[in-house]
Design an enzyme around this catalytic site. Structure first.
Site, PDB file in Angstrom:
ATOM      1  N   ARG A  24       0.814  -1.219   0.000  1.00 63.20           N
ATOM      2  CA  ARG A  24       0.000   0.000   0.000  1.00 63.20           C
ATOM      3  C   ARG A  24       0.846   1.268   0.000  1.00 63.20           C
ATOM      4  O   ARG A  24       0.477   2.260   0.625  1.00 63.20           O
ATOM      5  CB  ARG A  24      -0.956   0.031   1.201  1.00 63.20           C
ATOM      6  CG  ARG A  24      -2.049  -1.013   1.157  1.00 63.20           C
ATOM      7  CD  ARG A  24      -3.225  -0.519   0.331  1.00 63.20           C
ATOM      8  NE  ARG A  24      -4.196  -1.588   0.145  1.00 63.20           N
ATOM      9  CZ  ARG A  24      -5.275  -1.760   0.880  1.00 63.20           C
ATOM     10  NH1 ARG A  24      -5.557  -0.909   1.828  1.00 63.20           N
ATOM     11  NH2 ARG A  24      -6.072  -2.760   0.648  1.00 63.20           N
ATOM     12  N   ARG A  28      -3.766   6.805   0.530  1.00 62.36           N
ATOM     13  CA  ARG A  28      -4.315   8.056   1.066  1.00 62.36           C
ATOM     14  C   ARG A  28      -3.389   8.829   2.004  1.00 62.36           C
ATOM     15  O   ARG A  28      -3.644   9.983   2.298  1.00 62.36           O
ATOM     16  CB  ARG A  28      -5.652   7.780   1.776  1.00 62.36           C
ATOM     17  CG  ARG A  28      -6.837   7.787   0.820  1.00 62.36           C
ATOM     18  CD  ARG A  28      -8.142   7.598   1.567  1.00 62.36           C
ATOM     19  NE  ARG A  28      -8.185   6.262   2.148  1.00 62.36           N
ATOM     20  CZ  ARG A  28      -9.096   5.849   3.024  1.00 62.36           C
ATOM     21  NH1 ARG A  28     -10.037   6.676   3.445  1.00 62.36           N
ATOM     22  NH2 ARG A  28      -9.075   4.626   3.491  1.00 62.36           N
ATOM     23  N   ARG A  37      -7.220  11.138  -6.528  1.00 64.19           N
ATOM     24  CA  ARG A  37      -8.483  10.457  -6.239  1.00 64.19           C
ATOM     25  C   ARG A  37      -9.651  11.435  -6.358  1.00 64.19           C
ATOM     26  O   ARG A  37     -10.713  11.074  -6.902  1.00 64.19           O
ATOM     27  CB  ARG A  37      -8.435   9.857  -4.842  1.00 64.19           C
ATOM     28  CG  ARG A  37      -9.544   8.879  -4.519  1.00 64.19           C
ATOM     29  CD  ARG A  37      -9.265   8.294  -3.138  1.00 64.19           C
ATOM     30  NE  ARG A  37     -10.205   7.279  -2.738  1.00 64.19           N
ATOM     31  CZ  ARG A  37     -11.398   7.530  -2.210  1.00 64.19           C
ATOM     32  NH1 ARG A  37     -11.799   8.778  -2.061  1.00 64.19           N
ATOM     33  NH2 ARG A  37     -12.185   6.531  -1.850  1.00 64.19           N
ATOM     34  N   ASP A  74      -6.643  -3.455  -7.430  1.00 65.17           N
ATOM     35  CA  ASP A  74      -7.152  -4.092  -6.218  1.00 65.17           C
ATOM     36  C   ASP A  74      -7.316  -5.577  -6.472  1.00 65.17           C
ATOM     37  O   ASP A  74      -7.443  -6.007  -7.614  1.00 65.17           O
ATOM     38  CB  ASP A  74      -8.494  -3.481  -5.813  1.00 65.17           C
ATOM     39  CG  ASP A  74      -8.812  -3.810  -4.363  1.00 65.17           C
ATOM     40  OD1 ASP A  74      -8.245  -3.154  -3.481  1.00 65.17           O
ATOM     41  OD2 ASP A  74      -9.597  -4.740  -4.119  1.00 65.17           O
ATOM     42  N   TYR A 151     -14.222 -12.588   0.311  1.00 61.29           N
ATOM     43  CA  TYR A 151     -15.011 -11.415  -0.087  1.00 61.29           C
ATOM     44  C   TYR A 151     -16.227 -11.822  -0.927  1.00 61.29           C
ATOM     45  O   TYR A 151     -17.302 -11.235  -0.815  1.00 61.29           O
ATOM     46  CB  TYR A 151     -14.138 -10.432  -0.874  1.00 61.29           C
ATOM     47  CG  TYR A 151     -13.146  -9.712   0.003  1.00 61.29           C
ATOM     48  CD1 TYR A 151     -13.512  -8.569   0.714  1.00 61.29           C
ATOM     49  CD2 TYR A 151     -11.846 -10.179   0.158  1.00 61.29           C
ATOM     50  CE1 TYR A 151     -12.615  -7.913   1.546  1.00 61.29           C
ATOM     51  CE2 TYR A 151     -10.938  -9.527   0.976  1.00 61.29           C
ATOM     52  CZ  TYR A 151     -11.324  -8.399   1.671  1.00 61.29           C
ATOM     53  OH  TYR A 151     -10.440  -7.758   2.491  1.00 61.29           O
TER      54      TYR A 151
HETATM   55  O1  1CP Z   1       0.117   0.415  -3.241  1.00 65.30           O
HETATM   56  C1  1CP Z   1      -0.333  -0.752  -3.315  1.00 65.30           C
HETATM   57  O2  1CP Z   1      -0.063  -1.610  -2.492  1.00 65.30           O
HETATM   58  C2  1CP Z   1      -1.132  -1.124  -4.553  1.00 65.30           C
HETATM   59  C3  1CP Z   1      -2.542  -1.059  -4.453  1.00 65.30           C
HETATM   60  C4  1CP Z   1      -3.427  -2.043  -3.715  1.00 65.30           C
HETATM   61  C5  1CP Z   1      -3.236  -3.402  -3.368  1.00 65.30           C
HETATM   62  C6  1CP Z   1      -1.987  -4.244  -3.517  1.00 65.30           C
HETATM   63  C7  1CP Z   1      -4.741  -1.705  -3.333  1.00 65.30           C
HETATM   64  C8  1CP Z   1      -5.332  -0.383  -3.519  1.00 65.30           C
HETATM   65  N1  1CP Z   1      -5.350  -2.826  -2.848  1.00 65.30           N
HETATM   66  C9  1CP Z   1      -4.461  -3.879  -2.828  1.00 65.30           C
HETATM   67  C10 1CP Z   1      -4.716  -5.259  -2.409  1.00 65.30           C
HETATM   68  C11 1CP Z   1      -5.871  -5.564  -1.538  1.00 65.30           C
HETATM   69  N2  1CP Z   1      -7.155  -5.085  -1.600  1.00 65.30           N
HETATM   70  C12 1CP Z   1      -5.839  -6.531  -0.514  1.00 65.30           C
HETATM   71  C13 1CP Z   1      -4.641  -7.384  -0.193  1.00 65.30           C
HETATM   72  C14 1CP Z   1      -3.639  -6.632   0.582  1.00 65.30           C
HETATM   73  C15 1CP Z   1      -4.015  -6.309   1.975  1.00 65.30           C
HETATM   74  O3  1CP Z   1      -4.181  -7.260   2.737  1.00 65.30           O
HETATM   75  O4  1CP Z   1      -4.123  -5.119   2.281  1.00 65.30           O
HETATM   76  C16 1CP Z   1      -7.111  -6.587   0.088  1.00 65.30           C
HETATM   77  C17 1CP Z   1      -7.549  -7.453   1.243  1.00 65.30           C
HETATM   78  C18 1CP Z   1      -7.934  -5.678  -0.626  1.00 65.30           C
HETATM   79  C19 1CP Z   1      -9.372  -5.412  -0.408  1.00 65.30           C
HETATM   80  C20 1CP Z   1      -9.619  -3.987  -0.149  1.00 65.30           C
HETATM   81  N3  1CP Z   1      -9.680  -3.047  -1.142  1.00 65.30           N
HETATM   82  C21 1CP Z   1      -9.687  -3.326   1.088  1.00 65.30           C
HETATM   83  C22 1CP Z   1      -9.597  -3.992   2.449  1.00 65.30           C
HETATM   84  C23 1CP Z   1     -10.957  -4.232   3.002  1.00 65.30           C
HETATM   85  C24 1CP Z   1     -10.917  -5.102   4.240  1.00 65.30           C
HETATM   86  O5  1CP Z   1     -11.531  -6.175   4.213  1.00 65.30           O
HETATM   87  O6  1CP Z   1     -10.263  -4.715   5.224  1.00 65.30           O
HETATM   88  C25 1CP Z   1      -9.847  -1.954   0.823  1.00 65.30           C
HETATM   89  C26 1CP Z   1     -10.003  -0.855   1.807  1.00 65.30           C
HETATM   90  C27 1CP Z   1      -9.825  -1.798  -0.586  1.00 65.30           C
HETATM   91  C28 1CP Z   1      -9.856  -0.525  -1.352  1.00 65.30           C
HETATM   92  C29 1CP Z   1      -8.521  -0.043  -1.718  1.00 65.30           C
HETATM   93  N4  1CP Z   1      -7.633  -0.767  -2.504  1.00 65.30           N
HETATM   94  C30 1CP Z   1      -6.496  -0.027  -2.697  1.00 65.30           C
HETATM   95  C31 1CP Z   1      -6.673   1.229  -2.011  1.00 65.30           C
HETATM   96  C32 1CP Z   1      -5.670   2.344  -2.002  1.00 65.30           C
HETATM   97  C33 1CP Z   1      -7.928   1.190  -1.409  1.00 65.30           C
HETATM   98  C34 1CP Z   1      -8.572   2.307  -0.611  1.00 65.30           C
HETATM   99  C35 1CP Z   1      -9.386   3.137  -1.524  1.00 65.30           C
HETATM  100  C36 1CP Z   1      -9.351   4.566  -1.165  1.00 65.30           C
HETATM  101  O7  1CP Z   1      -9.944   4.896  -0.127  1.00 65.30           O
HETATM  102  O8  1CP Z   1      -8.756   5.390  -1.908  1.00 65.30           O
END
Ligand code: 1CP
Length: 353
Positions: A24, A28, A37, A74, A151
């Site tokens: 990540r 943000r 964004r 994602d 999910y």
């Molecule tokens: O910078 C990076 O790492 C690249 C971008 C990235 C990656 C690798 C995003 C962007 N998501 C992911 C993978 C991801 N998404 C995972 C596996 C990694 C981890 O464990 O964190 C998971 C579980 C998700 C699912 C997901 N998508 C969540 C988690 C929800 C939960 O169950 O806790 C969330 C919040 C998202 C949305 C998301 N994906 C990425 C971002 C930056 C965001 C937030 C969106 C925003 O508010 O701008």
């Protein structure tokens, strides 16, 4: 490639210093990310626009001396492309309009087409590779079959995983059918990202650690191993390395080292020295600072970075080889970018000494 430390570390070759990237790293906590964004309107609009996805992928690299870029996307793109209807509720995370909860819904799932339904991901990979121009390698990624299934069955995030665990106990055949479709899709998705230009691949088994050992060995591990064995990724120095990351996977390090992946990503519940001893040079190890360390002072961050680096070296026969520095899980939106700089610079400085 101007900086290939990350790929060399994954091949367990000598490096001038330990490579580092952060899960990540685009997000943000960066004001420029929040501006992109706002311009896009939403996270999904940004992820589905290859130029914007490229823009935010590169943002952390402009600020910090990171050794790899990770595709901005994602893990939920696959179930979205299967027709589950991904959407986001502010402050609540991802949700699906049409979760799959029984054998009948699972039987209807099909494999998405990688260059049409998921073409926007492949386009983003191509644009990012062009814009990176060989600065650092680009990591492509996917969720693990089990984590995607969580999910898809729960319909979003979950605290207790009640629905998918009920399915595992009451209709394991249906869950295996879902995991099998997911595995085929993950293999095709990672192969397409590699063909589009991804130079390393990571599978996020974020929720593997919520399973009992017996259930992990039934519902997650075999599918990770199938990906590692069936994903075509070249040979020798040309091989595209695969990293399997999992939260709470410390009990399975020996199994993961034998899974066929080139790298294993671990969280902070295991010492890196222990991970080095238990994987015994069969794989590279990536990790594993507690992300909350970034809430500490710069001095505390430097101390923890040095401790993690030295733990690896001491467990790895005095050598820093085979280690990719990372957090044990993703960054949070309220973290201080200046603390990230402290972390990245200390990884390089201390491991060079
Ligand atoms: O910078 C990076 O790492 C690249 C971008 C990235 C990656 C690798 C995003 C962007 N998501 C992911 C993978 C991801 N998404 C995972 C596996 C990694 C981890 O464990 O964190 C998971 C579980 C998700 C699912 C997901 N998508 C969540 C988690 C929800 C939960 O169950 O806790 C969330 C919040 C998202 C949305 C998301 N994906 C990425 C971002 C930056 C965001 C937030 C969106 C925003 O508010 O701008």
């Amino acid at each position: 490639m101007k900086n290939d430390r990350f790929l060399r570390a994954l091949r367990r070759e000598p490096v001038d210093c330990t490579p580092v990237w952060l899960m990540r790293q685009a997000g943000r906590y960066l004001p420029e990310y929040r501006a992109s964004r706002a311009k896009a309107g939403s996270f999904l609009a940004m992820a589905k626009n290859p130029e914007l996805a490229c823009e935010v992928t590169l943002q952390p690299l402009e600020r910090f001396d990171l050794d790899a870029a990770i595709l901005f996307s994602d893990i939920l793109t696959i179930p979205d492309a299967m027709g589950l209807g991904l959407y986001f509720v502010d402050g609540e995370g991802p949700k699906f309009e049409r979760p799959v909860r029984d054998a009948a819904a699972i039987a209807k799932l099909g494999m998405p087409d990688m260059e049409t339904e998921l073409g926007y991901v492949m386009d983003a990979v191509r644009v990012i590779r062009r814009e990176l121009d060989g600065r650092v390698p680009l990591i492509g990624f996917s969720g693990s079959p089990w984590t995607l299934a969580c999910y898809m069955v729960e319909g979003g995030g979950s605290k207790d995983f009640a629905r998918i665990k009920a399915l595992a106990h009451n209709d394991p055949k249906a869950l295996h059918a879902l995991l099998s479709v997911n595995t085929d899709a993950v293999i095709a998705y990672l192969a397409a990202q590699r063909a589009a230009g991804a130079q390393a691949l990571q599978v996020f088994d974020t929720w593997g650690g919520v399973l009992s050992p017996a259930m992990y060995r039934e519902f997650s591990l075999p599918y990770l191993a199938r990906i590692a064995h069936e994903l075509e990724r070249g040979e020798g120095a040309e091989r595209t390395p695969l990293i399997v990351f999992g939260r709470g996977n410390a009990a399975y390090l020996e199994d993961l080292a034998a899974s066929g992946a080139e790298g294993v990503g671990v969280d902070w519940l295991v010492e890196l020295g222990e991970a080095a001893r238990r994987t015994g040079g069969r794989v590279a190890v990536q990790g594993n600072l507690d992300p909350a360390t970034l809430y500490g002072s710069p001095e505390a961050i430097r101390r923890e970075v040095r401790r993690a680096l030295d733990s690896w070296r001491d467990g790895n026969g005095g050598s820093r080889e085979g280690h990719v520095f990372n957090l044990g899980h993703g960054m949070s939106p309220d973290m201080d970018p200046e603390h990230v700089r402290v972390l990245v610079d200390e990884v390089h400085a201390h491991s060079r000494r």
